[in-house]
Design an enzyme around this catalytic site. Structure first.
Site, PDB file in Angstrom:
ATOM      1  N   GLY A 219       0.823  -1.205   0.000  1.00  0.00           N
ATOM      2  CA  GLY A 219       0.000   0.000   0.000  1.00  0.00           C
ATOM      3  C   GLY A 219       0.854   1.251   0.000  1.00  0.00           C
ATOM      4  O   GLY A 219       1.707   1.425   0.870  1.00  0.00           O
TER       5      GLY A 219
ATOM      6  N   GLY B  62      -0.321   4.427   0.304  1.00  0.00           N
ATOM      7  CA  GLY B  62      -1.078   5.556   0.816  1.00  0.00           C
ATOM      8  C   GLY B  62      -0.179   6.417   1.690  1.00  0.00           C
ATOM      9  O   GLY B  62       1.055   6.352   1.614  1.00  0.00           O
ATOM     10  N   PHE B  63      -0.782   7.198   2.574  1.00  0.00           N
ATOM     11  CA  PHE B  63       0.011   8.104   3.404  1.00  0.00           C
ATOM     12  C   PHE B  63       0.993   7.350   4.296  1.00  0.00           C
ATOM     13  O   PHE B  63       2.159   7.702   4.387  1.00  0.00           O
ATOM     14  CB  PHE B  63      -0.917   8.968   4.260  1.00  0.00           C
ATOM     15  CG  PHE B  63      -1.700   9.971   3.468  1.00  0.00           C
ATOM     16  CD1 PHE B  63      -1.100  11.126   2.999  1.00  0.00           C
ATOM     17  CD2 PHE B  63      -3.038   9.765   3.176  1.00  0.00           C
ATOM     18  CE1 PHE B  63      -1.805  12.056   2.262  1.00  0.00           C
ATOM     19  CE2 PHE B  63      -3.758  10.683   2.437  1.00  0.00           C
ATOM     20  CZ  PHE B  63      -3.142  11.833   1.973  1.00  0.00           C
ATOM     21  N   GLY B  64       0.532   6.277   4.962  1.00  0.00           N
ATOM     22  CA  GLY B  64       1.393   5.537   5.870  1.00  0.00           C
ATOM     23  C   GLY B  64       2.486   4.785   5.149  1.00  0.00           C
ATOM     24  O   GLY B  64       3.668   4.864   5.507  1.00  0.00           O
TER      25      GLY B  64
ATOM     26  N   GLU C  47     -18.609  16.749   3.388  1.00  0.00           N
ATOM     27  CA  GLU C  47     -17.883  17.423   2.315  1.00  0.00           C
ATOM     28  C   GLU C  47     -18.602  17.274   0.973  1.00  0.00           C
ATOM     29  O   GLU C  47     -18.720  18.238   0.205  1.00  0.00           O
ATOM     30  CB  GLU C  47     -16.460  16.865   2.238  1.00  0.00           C
ATOM     31  CG  GLU C  47     -15.597  17.300   3.412  1.00  0.00           C
ATOM     32  CD  GLU C  47     -14.344  16.470   3.584  1.00  0.00           C
ATOM     33  OE1 GLU C  47     -13.512  16.833   4.435  1.00  0.00           O
ATOM     34  OE2 GLU C  47     -14.183  15.451   2.880  1.00  0.00           O
TER      35      GLU C  47
ATOM     36  N   ASP D  54      -5.357   2.968   8.355  1.00  0.00           N
ATOM     37  CA  ASP D  54      -6.765   2.633   8.581  1.00  0.00           C
ATOM     38  C   ASP D  54      -7.002   1.178   8.934  1.00  0.00           C
ATOM     39  O   ASP D  54      -8.105   0.821   9.355  1.00  0.00           O
ATOM     40  CB  ASP D  54      -7.591   2.975   7.341  1.00  0.00           C
ATOM     41  CG  ASP D  54      -7.746   4.471   7.135  1.00  0.00           C
ATOM     42  OD1 ASP D  54      -7.561   5.219   8.117  1.00  0.00           O
ATOM     43  OD2 ASP D  54      -8.049   4.897   6.007  1.00  0.00           O
TER      44      ASP D  54
ATOM     45  N   ALA E 145      -4.970  11.131   7.687  1.00  0.00           N
ATOM     46  CA  ALA E 145      -3.658  11.105   7.045  1.00  0.00           C
ATOM     47  C   ALA E 145      -2.498  11.380   8.012  1.00  0.00           C
ATOM     48  O   ALA E 145      -1.503  10.643   7.993  1.00  0.00           O
ATOM     49  CB  ALA E 145      -3.635  12.092   5.882  1.00  0.00           C
TER      50      ALA E 145
END
Length: 450
Positions: free
Chosen positions: A15, A17-19, A174, A303, A318
Site C-alpha cells: 500500500g 497511501g500516506f502511511g 464534504e 486505517d 492522514a
C-alpha cells in the site's frame, strides 16, 4: 518466488497511501535495507480531496502522483501487483502471479466501504475511496442534470434533481456541501430548461448529530453551515432500503436517481489472512510497536490498525497514518542496529472537516476549536502542504483561489463515459408535417471513354 540473494534486510510495504509512502521514504535512507512497495495502482492518491474531483472542482491529476516518481531511492523497488494474502509462517506476501518473500512486512492497505450487511447497495450508492470512484460519482451527478434537462415529466425531473448522501461523517458532509455549492453557483448558467438552484441535496445520518467525532459545539456549527448552503440535514434517520429509484428512511420513501455513500468503512480484507484478533471494523489490534500479536516482523498501520491512546482511538486520518509510517521505519532501523525500541505515540496536530467555500470546523492540537473562514483557511493550508509535488500544490492553490473569487472555478464538468443511452425519452411534441419526397432525377449518362 525464490528469495533474493541480496543480504540486506528486505522490507515489503503493501500500500502506497500516506502511511506506506512515509515508511518507504524513511527507509529509503537506510543502507542496510532494501524496500519493495507493492500497490495495485501506480499512483499515490491524496484521498482527502477526492470529493473535489467527484464534484468537478479538481482534475484527477491534481491530487495524484506516480509512486515511482515519489520513491526514487536506490534501495527502493515499486511493484504493481494486488496483494492476495499473507503467509506469516513462511514470511511471504502472496500477490497476483506469485509470492514475495520478506524479512519485515508493513501492511498499509487502507479501508474499504462497508454497507452494513447490504452489499447490494454498492451498485446504486457508490462510495468514495479511489479515483475511479470519484470519476464515477462525477459522471453520475452530471448525468443527473443532463437527464433533468431532457425530462418533461415534473415528477421524474424532481427525482433527477434530488441527491441523497448517506452518512454525515467528513466524507458525507464534504460531498453534501460541495454538491449544494455546485447547484447554486457553478451550474445555473449551463442549463436552459431547468433551474439547478431548485435541486435538493439531502444528507442522512443515523446518529443524533453530524460529524460525531467532533465536539458537540462544532457538530452543531457544521449543521448550521450545511443548512446555510441549502443542504437538508436529517439526523436520527436510519436507512432501511436503497435502490435505483429511491431511498427508504424508516416509513418514508425519498424518490431519487442519485444516492452517494459516505457512511461506514471497513479495513482492507487482506488483514484477515493474518489470523489475528480484529475489531468490529475489521482492523488489527496492534501492539505498542504497531506489530501484529505473535509476529514481531509484521507491522500494521493506517486505517487497518486499531490503536488506542489515553483511552481514545487514534483517528483514521492522514497525519496519524504518516506518523505510524515514520515510526515503523524507525523501529525497523533500530532493530537492525540493536537500539532500544519505543512505543508509538500519536501527536495530534489537529483534525478539520470542510463544509463548503469558506466553511469548515476543526480542532487544532486537540485544544482549540475553530469554525468558519479561519478553520477553512487552516484546512486549505494544511492540505496544500500535504499534497505531493510542486505542480499539484500550485495547480490546486490557483484553482481554489479562482473558485473563491469567482464562485465558479475552472470547468471540470466532463462526462467521460458513454451515457447518452441512459437519457430519458424525448417528448414527441406537436406533430410536424412530413415533406413530400423530391422527384427522382434521371441518372447522368457516363462520359464516353476515348
Amino acid at each position: 518466488m525464490e528469495r533474493d540473494q541480496d543480504s540486506r534486510h528486505h522490507v515489503v510495504i503493501v500500500g502506497a497511501g500516506f502511511g506506506g509512502l512515509e515508511a518507504a521514504k524513511a527507509l529509503g535512507k537506510a543502507r542496510d535495507v532494501r524496500v519493495t512497495v507493492v500497490d495495485r495502482y501506480n499512483h499515490h492518491l491524496f484521498q482527502p480531496l477526492l470529493y473535489q474531483v467527484a464534484t468537478a472542482v479538481l482534475n484527477p491529476a491534481d491530487i495524484s502522483a506516480p509512486i515511482r516518481s515519489v520513491l526514487e531511492a536506490r534501495n527502493t523497488e515499486v511493484m504493481l501487483a494486488e496483494a492476495k494474502s499473507v503467509d506469516a509462517r513462511r514470511k511471504v506476501l502472496v500477490v497476483g502471479g506469485g509470492e514475495i518473500a520478506y524479512d519485515s512486512l508493513v501492511v498499509a492497505t487502507g479501508a474499504a466501504h462497508s454497507y452494513f450487511k447490504h452489499p447490494e447497495w454498492a451498485q446504486v450508492a457508490p462510495g468514495l475511496k479511489t479515483l475511479e470512484d470519484a470519476v464515477r460519482i462525477r459522471e453520475r451527478v452530471l448525468t443527473a442534470f443532463e437527464a433533468a434537462e431532457r425530462e418533461s415529466d415534473p415528477v421524474r425531473r424532481s427525482e433527477w434533481l434530488t441527491f441523497v448522501i448517506i452518512g454525515a461523517g467528513p466524507t458525507g458532509v464534504e460531498l453534501a456541501g460541495a454538491l449544494a455549492y455546485m447547484t447554486r453557483h457553478s451550474l445555473p448558467k449551463d442549463f436552459r430548461r431547468i433551474d439547478t438552484r431548485q435541486a435538493r441535496v439531502i444528507l442522512l445520518e443515523g446518529l443524533p448529530r453530524v460529524l460525531t467525532a467532533y465536539p458537540e459545539e462544532l457538530s452543531e456549527e457544521a449543521k448550521r453551515d450545511l443548512e446555510r448552503l441549502h443542504v437538508e440535514v436529517r439526523t436520527g434517520a436510519m436507512v432501511t432500503a436503497v435502490d435505483a429509484e429511491g431511498v427508504n428512511v424508516g416509513g418514508e420513501r425519498i424518490p431519487t436517481r442519485t444516492v452517494l455513500w459516505g457512511a461506514g468503512v471497513a479495513a482492507s480484507p487482506l488483514v484477515r489472512s493474518l489470523d489475528v484478533p480484529l475489531d468490529r471494523a475489521g482492523r488489527v489490534k496492534v501492539g505498542p510497536l504497531l506489530t501484529v500479536p505473535g509476529h514481531d516482523d509484521v507491522y500494521v498501520i493506517g486505517d487497518v490498525a486499531a490503536v488506542a491512546q489515553h483511552g481514545k482511538p487514534v483517528p483514521g486520518i492522514a497525519p496519524a497514518a504518516m506518523q505510524m509510517g515514520r515510526h515503523v521505519a524507525k523501529t525497523v532501523r533500530n532493530r537492525l542496529a540493536h537500539k532500544p525500541l519505543r512505543a508509538f505515540r500519536y501527536h495530534d496536530k489537529g483534525n478539520f472537516a470542510v463544509i463548503g467555500r469558506g466553511y469548515a470546523v476543526g480542532m487544532l492540537f486537540d485544544k482549540w476549536k475553530m469554525h468558519g473562514t479561519p478553520a477553512w483557511l487552516v484546512w486549505a493550508g494544511v492540505h496544500i502542504a500535504y499534497l505531493i509535488g510542486f505542480r499539484n500544490r500550485l495547480s490546486v492553490m490557483l484553482n481554489w483561489g479562482y473558485t473563491f473569487l469567482t464562485k465558479g472555478g475552472r470547468d471540470m464538468r466532463l462526462i467521460t463515459g458513454k451515457v447518452a443511452n441512459r437519457m430519458p425519452v424525448l417528448d414527441a411534441g406537436p406533430s410536424v408535417p412530413v415533406a413530400a419526397p423530391l422527384p427522382e432525377l434521371p441518372m447522368p449518362r457516363p462520359a464516353p471513354v476515348h
